[in-house]
Design a protein around this motif. Structure first.
Motif, PDB file in Angstrom:
ATOM      1  N   LEU A   1      39.336  41.460  43.179  1.00 37.45           N
ATOM      2  CA  LEU A   1      40.070  41.883  41.986  1.00 37.45           C
ATOM      3  C   LEU A   1      39.169  42.762  41.126  1.00 37.45           C
ATOM      4  CD1 LEU A   1      41.566  38.415  40.919  1.00 37.45           C
ATOM      5  CD2 LEU A   1      42.426  40.019  42.667  1.00 37.45           C
TER       6      LEU A   1
ATOM      7  N   LEU B   1      44.245  43.363  35.402  1.00 39.70           N
ATOM      8  CA  LEU B   1      43.897  43.717  36.776  1.00 39.70           C
ATOM      9  C   LEU B   1      44.036  45.224  36.944  1.00 39.70           C
ATOM     10  CD1 LEU B   1      43.282  42.664  39.711  1.00 39.70           C
ATOM     11  CD2 LEU B   1      45.728  42.972  40.123  1.00 39.70           C
TER      12      LEU B   1
ATOM     13  N   LYS C   1      43.506  45.838  43.273  1.00 38.27           N
ATOM     14  CA  LYS C   1      43.302  44.632  44.078  1.00 38.27           C
ATOM     15  C   LYS C   1      43.314  45.010  45.551  1.00 38.27           C
ATOM     16  CE  LYS C   1      46.830  42.287  45.225  1.00 38.27           C
ATOM     17  NZ  LYS C   1      48.115  41.557  45.108  1.00 38.27           N
TER      18      LYS C   1
END
Length: 431
Positions: A36, A24, A27
């Motif tokens: 995301l 990731l 976000k």
């Protein structure tokens, strides 16, 4: 089984349900949707998790994700013209591989020293990834160009008993019971290889113990050094400009997303078409003097001089025939004018300075012996190099292209420290 796909290939799977394995990057979320930004090394893509379309458990996992957590996501690839990659992912499942805590590089501004201390993490960002991908494509282009033109790659030693250019900028080390040095160029060895294989090139690290902190200097950097038997200075220049033009076209073709990430002005790169303009050292001195620089014939150019010269050109420019006294011992004098040598520096536009230095080499053993004496070089250390002239000497030429300076120019970077995964600078050996 759901197919695992790299992000760079998602556009080939529109409408399909696939899996991405990655991390990731960032976000953002509202109460009903989580966005995301995912990365897997091959690229970045936005994944959308909609609360109404997944279980509470999956949505909770998505909301709980932290920066640089590793994860596997499953979703459907949908077309999105607004996205850099042209697609986004409608996520149906999130599997957390490792939940990261307190990742040190946040979206806020960080100082250069902090980022260099965390270079092992900094390279994960979109900008640094783009630079390193472009670097890899430049290397691929160089190898393709040379391999397709009958060059053979030869690997010279990194530990050497003597200097290539007779300078003091050498890293000394002990080689058992004798002195040795880290190479500052593989050129002399490549000349030997050219006498065996005709056209050769080396590609490897070189080291300069220069106490310099300019934006163009690294202590450890990579060089591509072609060497060519039966090749004149003029013929070498043609190969050099063709190589650089080939590299530019390859990057424009294969790195559109990366160049866009860097905000590079493509019109400047699109102008790089061979042949390149050429001026003599004499003409360069005259040009600099007209621009108000206090420089006399016989002096070498520094970064400000190179920057001033290239302001007059929109493409790379060759400066030819430098004074013999300021160039390396192995460069062949111009038969029509022995006070200058058959050499050239290629200066990149936009102030990036020298990216290639090359010359025709001395092929006369008597002249080479005289050069050894003039430069006070020990003949015993260079006996093998003299053998190349004693046994089947031929006209030959070569050049060295500095990879990091080339990357900096093509990417439009302010400093070469971003052009190599782990830069070695005057006061930096970590990480």
């Amino acid at each position: 089984m759901v197919q695992t796909v790299f992000i760079k290939h998602l556009s080939e799977h529109i409408g399909e349900t696939i899996m991405i394995q990655g991390w990731l990057h960032t976000k953002r979320s509202s109460g009903k949707v989580a966005f995301l930004q995912l990365r897997d090394g091959t690229g970045f893509v936005q994944g959308v998790v909609t609360k109404a379309e997944v279980s509470e458990e999956i949505f909770a996992r998505a909301i709980a994700l932290t920066q640089e957590s590793s994860l596997r996501v499953t979703g459907t690839v949908v077309k999105d013209e607004r996205a850099p990659s042209g697609v986004e992912l409608q996520i149906q499942d999130v599997e957390v591989v490792y939940l990261t805590h307190d990742y040190p590089i946040t979206p806020k501004e960080h100082g250069v020293d902090f980022l260099l201390d965390h270079r092992h993490l900094w390279i994960r960002g979109p900008r640094q990834r783009a630079i390193l991908k472009i670097r890899a494509e430049i290397i691929k282009a160089i190898r393709s160009f040379l391999d397709e033109r009958d060059f053979t790659q030869v690997d010279p030693p990194i530990l050497t008993p003597s200097s290539c250019e007779g300078t003091t900028t050498l890293f000394h080390t002990q080689y058992f019971d004798r002195d040795a040095y880290l190479t500052q160029s593989g050129q002399l060895y490549m000349e030997a290889a050219a006498m065996a294989l005709g056209r050769v090139y080396s590609f490897g690290p070189t080291f300069r113990a220069e106490k310099s902190k300019t934006r163009r200097h690294l202590i450890e950097f990579w060089m591509i050094e072609p060497e060519m038997a039966y090749t004149t200075h003029e013929e070498s220049l043609v190969i050099q400009e063709q190589l650089v033009a080939y590299i530019i076209q390859h990057v424009l073709t294969h790195c559109a997303i990366e160049l866009k990430t860097l905000g590079r002005d493509l019109t400047k790169l699109q102008q790089v078409i061979a042949p390149f303009p050429r001026i003599s050292y004499d003409e360069a001195i005259t040009l600099l003097q007209k621009d108000g620089h206090e420089i006399q014939w016989g002096e070498d150019f520094g970064a400000p001089h190179e920057a001033a010269i290239v302001e007059h050109f929109s493409r790379p420019v060759f400066i030819e025939r430098f004074p013999t006294t300021i160039k390396a011992f192995y460069m062949k004098p111009d038969p029509a004018r022995p006070e200058v040598v058959l050499c050239a520096d290629l200066l990149a536009p936009e102030g990036y300075g020298e990216i290639i230095g090359g010359s025709q080499r001395i092929d006369d053993p008597d002249l080479l012996a005289a050069r050894f004496a003039e430069h006070e070089l020990p003949e015993e250390a260079y006996a093998w190099y003299m053998d190349l002239r004693k046994y089947g000497s031929v006209p030959h030429s070569g050049f060295g292209l500095g990879l990091e300076r080339t990357v900096a120019w093509i990417c439009g970077l302010e400093h070469v420290r971003e052009t190599i995964p782990f830069p070695r600078l005057l006061y930096r050996l970590y990480p």
